[in-house]
Every structure is written in C-alpha cells, then in structure tokens.
Design a protein around this motif. Sequence first.
Motif, mmCIF file in Angstrom:
data_model
loop_
_atom_site.group_PDB
_atom_site.id
_atom_site.type_symbol
_atom_site.label_atom_id
_atom_site.label_comp_id
_atom_site.label_asym_id
_atom_site.label_seq_id
_atom_site.Cartn_x
_atom_site.Cartn_y
_atom_site.Cartn_z
ATOM 1 N N ASP A 134 -6.223 -10.100 -35.817
ATOM 2 C CA ASP A 134 -6.281 -8.749 -36.377
ATOM 3 C C ASP A 134 -6.990 -8.734 -37.723
ATOM 4 N N ARG B 292 2.557 -8.765 -29.423
ATOM 5 C CA ARG B 292 1.509 -9.786 -29.502
ATOM 6 C C ARG B 292 2.061 -11.095 -30.070
ATOM 7 N N ALA C 103 1.024 -2.363 -25.338
ATOM 8 C CA ALA C 103 0.726 -3.797 -25.455
ATOM 9 C C ALA C 103 0.191 -4.336 -24.132
ATOM 10 N N ARG D 198 -3.558 -2.821 -24.014
ATOM 11 C CA ARG D 198 -4.529 -3.288 -25.016
ATOM 12 C C ARG D 198 -4.585 -4.801 -25.133
ATOM 13 N N LEU D 199 -3.495 -5.479 -24.796
ATOM 14 C CA LEU D 199 -3.471 -6.926 -25.004
ATOM 15 C C LEU D 199 -3.296 -7.711 -23.710
ATOM 16 N N LEU E 52 -4.466 -15.193 -26.266
ATOM 17 C CA LEU E 52 -3.018 -15.338 -26.430
ATOM 18 C C LEU E 52 -2.467 -16.584 -25.753
#
Lengths: 449, 449
Positions: free
Chosen positions: A55, A173, A188, A191-192, A398
């Motif tokens: 980020d 995250r 989440a 977007r992730l 991730l």
Amino acid sequence: MSKDHPIPALFSDQYQLTMFQAYHTEGMTGPAVFELFARRLPPGRNYLVACGLEDVLDYLENLRFTADEIDYLRSLGRFTPEVLEILREFRFSGTVHAMPEGTVCFPNEPLLSIEAPLPEAQLIETAVLNLIHYQTLVASKGARVVAAAAGADVVDFGARRTHGRDAALACARALSIAGYVGTSNLEAGQRLGIPVVGTVAHSYIEAHPDEEQAFIRFAEHYPGTTLLVDTYDTLHAVQRIIALSHRLGERFKVGGIRLDSGDRATLARQSRSLLDAAGLTDVRIVASGNLDEYRVAALRAARAPIDVFGVGTAVSVVADGPSLEAAYKLVSYNGRDCGKLSPGKVSLPGPKQVYRIMEGNSAIGDVIARRDEAVMGEPLLHCVMRKGCRLPSASPGLSASRAHLAAGLDRLPARLQSLSDAAQPYPVAVSQALLAAQSRFQQLHSEDT
Amino acid sequence: MSKDHPIPALFSDQYQLTMFQAYHTEGMTGPAVFELFARRLPPGRNYLVACGLEDVLDYLENLRFTADEIDYLRSLGRFTPEVLEILREFRFSGTVHAMPEGTVCFPNEPLLSIEAPLPEAQLIETAVLNLIHYQTLVASKGARVVAAAAGADVVDFGARRTHGRDAALACARALSIAGYVGTSNLEAGQRLGIPVVGTVAHSYIEAHPDEEQAFIRFAEHYPGTTLLVDTYDTLHAVQRIIALSHRLGERFKVGGIRLDSGDRATLARQSRSLLDAAGLTDVRIVASGNLDEYRVAALRAARAPIDVFGVGTAVSVVADGPSLEAAYKLVSYNGRDCGKLSPGKVSLPGPKQVYRIMEGNSAIGDVIARRDEAVMGEPLLHCVMRKGCRLPSASPGLSASRAHLAAGLDRLPARLQSLSDAAQPYPVAVSQALLAAQSRFQQLHSEDT
C-alpha cells in the motif's frame, strides 16, 4: 490500495506541507534518508510482522495533488504560488528499501528506509506511517491467532468493528498474510482476491416463525451451508439439525454448525458427540464470538473439536495494543547523520541495514548496523522502489508473503512462539560502528546546546 | 463522507447478501425494524456520545452496486441472476430514526432504528455498524479530553496512527463534535471545513546544521508560528528563542512553543517563567506527545500553564477501549417482536423509543420504552430519513452537533463527568410494557425450543 482508489495527497498533517515549503524556500532539497521503525513491542508480544508495504508503494507511485486540493491549500493563505506550482507537478522520485511483507522483525529495526530529496521524503510521512502502522499491528496479532489455532482454519469476521472501511480491507489483507484462510468482507474478496466466507446471522433465524423453518429454508437455498445454532438453545438446535437430516435426507444438507456464544469448549464437544452419533461426522464446527489468540489457545488446550475459528473485533481493532509506537525519523541529510536527543526518544543516527544471524536453519539474533558496514548475516532490507519506480520483485503477492512469514516464524527460537512475554527476548544487537556513530552524534549536539 | 466518496456496496459481510437472497427467494420482504445499540460502557466511562449518523445517511442515500461489483458477485457462483438484477437496481427505501449526533447516551439505548423491507435492512448492517461504532467511540473519549482540558484548547494530532485513512477523517470529525478546535489532518480541513493546525517537526530542526538556524529560518517563513523546543534540550531552546527575539526583534516573531516530551508540567512552568520574565507573555505553550484525558487532567491539576493540548494516538485509536460492543439487531418483522436468547445477549424485543426524564434543567434518568408507549420525557430518537430521503433537519452541521453535546453534558449529573466510573451510574430504566413484552417473548421461545 490501487490506482483506482488512490490515497488523497491531503491525507497528511499540515506540518508536512509547511516544512515542505520551508525546505524549498531555503533550497534544502538535498538527499535525505528517513527510516520507519517501532520503538517497542506491544505488551505480551515477542515479535512483529512487517506489513503494509504494498500500500505504501501504491501510494508513492500514485501520489498527485488534484486541482481541488491545490485550491484548498491556496485558500489557507499559508502557501506561496511557487510552492503550489511545485505541488501541482509533484511526483515521488525517491528510492525505498524495505523488509518484504511478512518479515518477522523487532523494535528499533527499520522496516522501511526512504531516500529522497528532503521535501519529498518529509511530505509522505503521515500516509506512510499510517499505512504501515495498522497492517503491521494486525499481521503481528493475526500470526499469534494462527499459531494458537494450531492447524485449525481461521477466518476474519472483523469488518463491522474496524475503525473505518479501509481498515477492514487492510485488516483482511494483513490477516491473509498472517495465515487466515478467508474473510467475511466482500470488498476484500473483490479487490484482493481473498476467499470470502459467511452464511447466516441470528436475524435470519429470528425473522422466521421458528428455528426449524429457518434451518430448512436456508439449507434449501445453500446446500452444504453452515447453520448458526445459538439463537435460542444451542444443543436443541443441533438435535434439530440431526432430526431434519434424517427426515429430509438429500433435501437438507448441512456442512457445518456455528457456535457464537456460551461455553464453546463444552458445546463443541457435546455437539460433536451428537453429530458423530448420528453419522454426521462430516459436519464441521465453527466457533465465533469474542475470540482472540488467548481464547483460541484455551479452546485448543481444552481439546474442543473446533474446525474453524471466526475471529473478529479483538484482532481487527488489536484490542490489547491498538497502537504501536511507530516512528518515521530523519537519519541523514546531505550525507550528515541526523537524530534527536528528546527524553526517551534518543535515536540511532545514519542510514541502516538489519542483518539476521543464522545458525544452520535457526535465527539466533539480529544486528542493526550502518548501511555501509559489512556484517555476516542475511540483510532484511531490500530495494523495492528506485527513483519512484517500483521494482517487480517488490510485489510478490499475498500467498508469497504468507509463505515468507511462515518460513520466518519456523526459523525463530521456539520460545518466541509463546503468547506471553518470552523469558529471554530475541537478541537484537547494535553494531559497534553504529554505537560509535551514535556517541559521536550525542557529543556533537551536547556541545551545540 | 459524501457523494464524491461513496462507500462501496461490497463493504459488507458476505452473509448479508446470502440472507438478502434467501429473503427474496422466500418472499420475506415485509417491514423489519433493526436497532443499533451498545451493550455496555467501555471501562471507566460514564456515558457515550452518539456520532457517525451523517455518514450513515450519506451511505444509505448513495448505496449502489456498480457493474464491477455485480460481476464479482456473479463470479462467486452463489447468487442467482434474479437477485443480481435486484442488486443492480438497489436503492435504500427505508425510514431511519436516530439520536442526533452529539447526543449523550447509554448502554442498551438504541442510537439508531432502521425500518425497511427485511432484505434491505439486513443488507446495510456491516457498514452502518462500522460507521457508527468508531465515531461514537472517538467522540465519547474526545468529550472526556475536552472536559479534562477545562477550557484550554484541544487539537487532533491523530492522523498518523489511526487504523487507516478514513479513520483519520472520521476521527477529526468526531473530535470536532466533541469540542476540539482543530486538526492536523488537511483532508479533514478540505472535506469537513475543520480548522487545520500544525507547524514544524523535529526533522526540520535536525536537517539544519543547528537549532538556532532552524528557528530563525522557520520564524522568517511563518511569523507568529509555534516552534518545537524539545529536539535537543527544551529549556536551552526556550532561552534561545528569547535571545533571538531580543536580538532580531520584528524579524523573529514567535507565537508559541511546543513541548513534545519530558515532564511537561515542570517544563511548561519553567518555560512560562522564562518567557514572562523576558516580556514574551503572549507566547502560548502547546503540549503534545502521548497525551490522553488522564494526562491532560494531571497537567491541569498540576496547574501547568499549557494553552493548547495536541492529542493524538491514545484518543484516535481509543487506546483504553478500542471497540464497543455495538450490535445491530432485528427487533421486529412484519409487526411481530423478534429477539434472541443467546447467553449474555438477551435482547429487548420490539421497536423502541428512549426518553430523557428532566427535573428542571437536569436529566435525572432515561427510560427505554416501546415505541408506541406514552412516557413523560424528551424523546431522543427523531426521524432523520423517510423512505430513503434524508430530512433537512437530519444534518445540522458540526457546530450545531458540538453545541448539542455541550448542552447535553451540562444537563447530566455532575458525578458523570468524572474520568473514572461514577459511584452511582446514570439510571436507565426499562418501561413496564417493554419488560412485559420481553417476558412474553422469552416464554414463547422457551416453548419453541
């Protein structure tokens, strides 16, 4: 967390901009190095987990002042037309070294080192601190929950009580890196790419005339779902599910039950017995409601047959330590060491590197050294952005960060895995050269004052 | 916090959507009432301050599912084309009653009551809870800081360590209602019109060859500014400012000094004496660094001559109680009372109103009653949105909310202003009719199970 959702340039303390202007007016645009570190561990912790870098890099790459923002700054009457013009053209041009996300780290170790012209490196302080601070806190606590769960799945139920919406996203995250397997937060998921979980709340049961009808209907909509069993009486509800399974067969397929209140160790054992005796050995038991690493560990210690822990508020607000004494400090300007001597906040001057000393596959201690020193050990800070451009290696994703953390924890002394303060903390030494630089710096400024 | 920055519809727990779909499939779209309340006070608190409503109303008015969000939901394979179509057209059509922002309130009192078709009222739970939860927490703590400051100004320095960016904005907002006079956060200045403050950090002093040059240059840029004096040695720095004032006269105008570390009671007294003796009686003293209501109260009790308190992390993360047991519960569906009997979470069924009982100008207790009961007292819940449209009276603005809170605190029994638990808490009664409804409800569901 992406170009589509940039952090506004005005998410900043005003003093970053008054200093920015002063530096430009004085021509103080030489290279500066700022480092971000935590001054101490929250109570009961033995390590931290670096998190939030992705980020920060998004922020730095996309940092722009919009016309509206420039207009607002002009309206304050504190900024000159020349400086407003510099801000309008602003692009971050610095170089960033950082510990990869998921790195196990300790107080006073820089997690991030930013080298840029002084006004730039100053301008970004508020957002950079904010982004690293919360994710590092949450990942550090989340790793403890995952350890306490000892192989059972953990999922994030925190969205409703995080401090705001982007905290919910950042929380999901950081917990994904910590080893959680899913989140309830759809944003989440979108977007992730984190797997989303969640089936039914008490209100659904209550809105139906009775629990039996609610169970029948919900299982009809979602075969294999998890049903919530504590709305009225937990064991009655479990017996109801067993009876319905026998009565309705294929038309009533339940994959799990969720215990959200009461003595979950006992209820899990009793429910497991009832389910197993009825042949429903595949039905999983999910526990939720006011859980944290201590309660999860207690449930495991009590051998409660729980397959999934849904953990919310206590972790997402980091209830036992909701802030970290994280600082972003100038350590060098124009090649000269900088620091301060404020009581309780004496700093290690100059740009630094952190080395992890290994013995076979075990980490036996870290050394904080000057950046230009040669130290035997694995350097923990790596270049992730050069002249404003992110390096491809800076964003491993991730699952790679999750694996990096798992490997890092494996190499730590076992005593640090305790949920309370280890009798012997992890050794973090300061190199001789750095100590000498610190004492030169202190002497210089004692003379000055 | 506006149409330009809508909260994404996917900021939601997945189960809200699985229930949404189930309700539609079952034709359960009758009117439901959900209420939001806190189960108990954080430790050491005697009251709460309702806050965050404006953001809830913004959310409800602007709630839309984008095409990307619908695509993501489709990709999950859990939602039918019919339900995705309903979501695409979704507009919130409900009616909202709420305590105005800045209302002093207590556990179990609904702060918000939402009446809407069941699927709609369910869908919004996660965001509504999240928005009210943090701002209520922060306003409740901020009001204590303002009381402890006893007339001195308080400003918000929290942005760098809030849990994310929108928490920083929400924090500045809630603290403005609580009575803070400014914030360091430029985004809060731009978007909410809150006065922004902040001048200089340690790094500026450190980047200069010595403190004297840093002071001269900064005061030259910003005549009347506040200088930070604890980088090296606080009293030396104050003496330096005095010497420079005498030497440079009009070319060195300083409006304040900031003490950011050390024993601020003693340093403030010593600095005040030095400044006054030098004729600099107009220079104000700002204190910052790890302050909260307890430290502010201790500084006031020690008669430290501090004019402004800059309060950051401890309040912005609500360090001594970072979450509230806030719940959003179904109390009625299709005119039938709803609730649950889970251990420790037994609810008061049916739609409610809260009345404040006055004796002259003093509030002597509250009564939680059924909405249709007649009770003598001031009703605290007012209609703020009807059929999805916000009423003009619903958005009084920050200064009106600040005045509303100040008036509400004035009417409270003085013992509740203590920073620790009042020996005798504020009396909150449950009406006879509501108790009767609760016992009918419990009886009904004991028979069911």
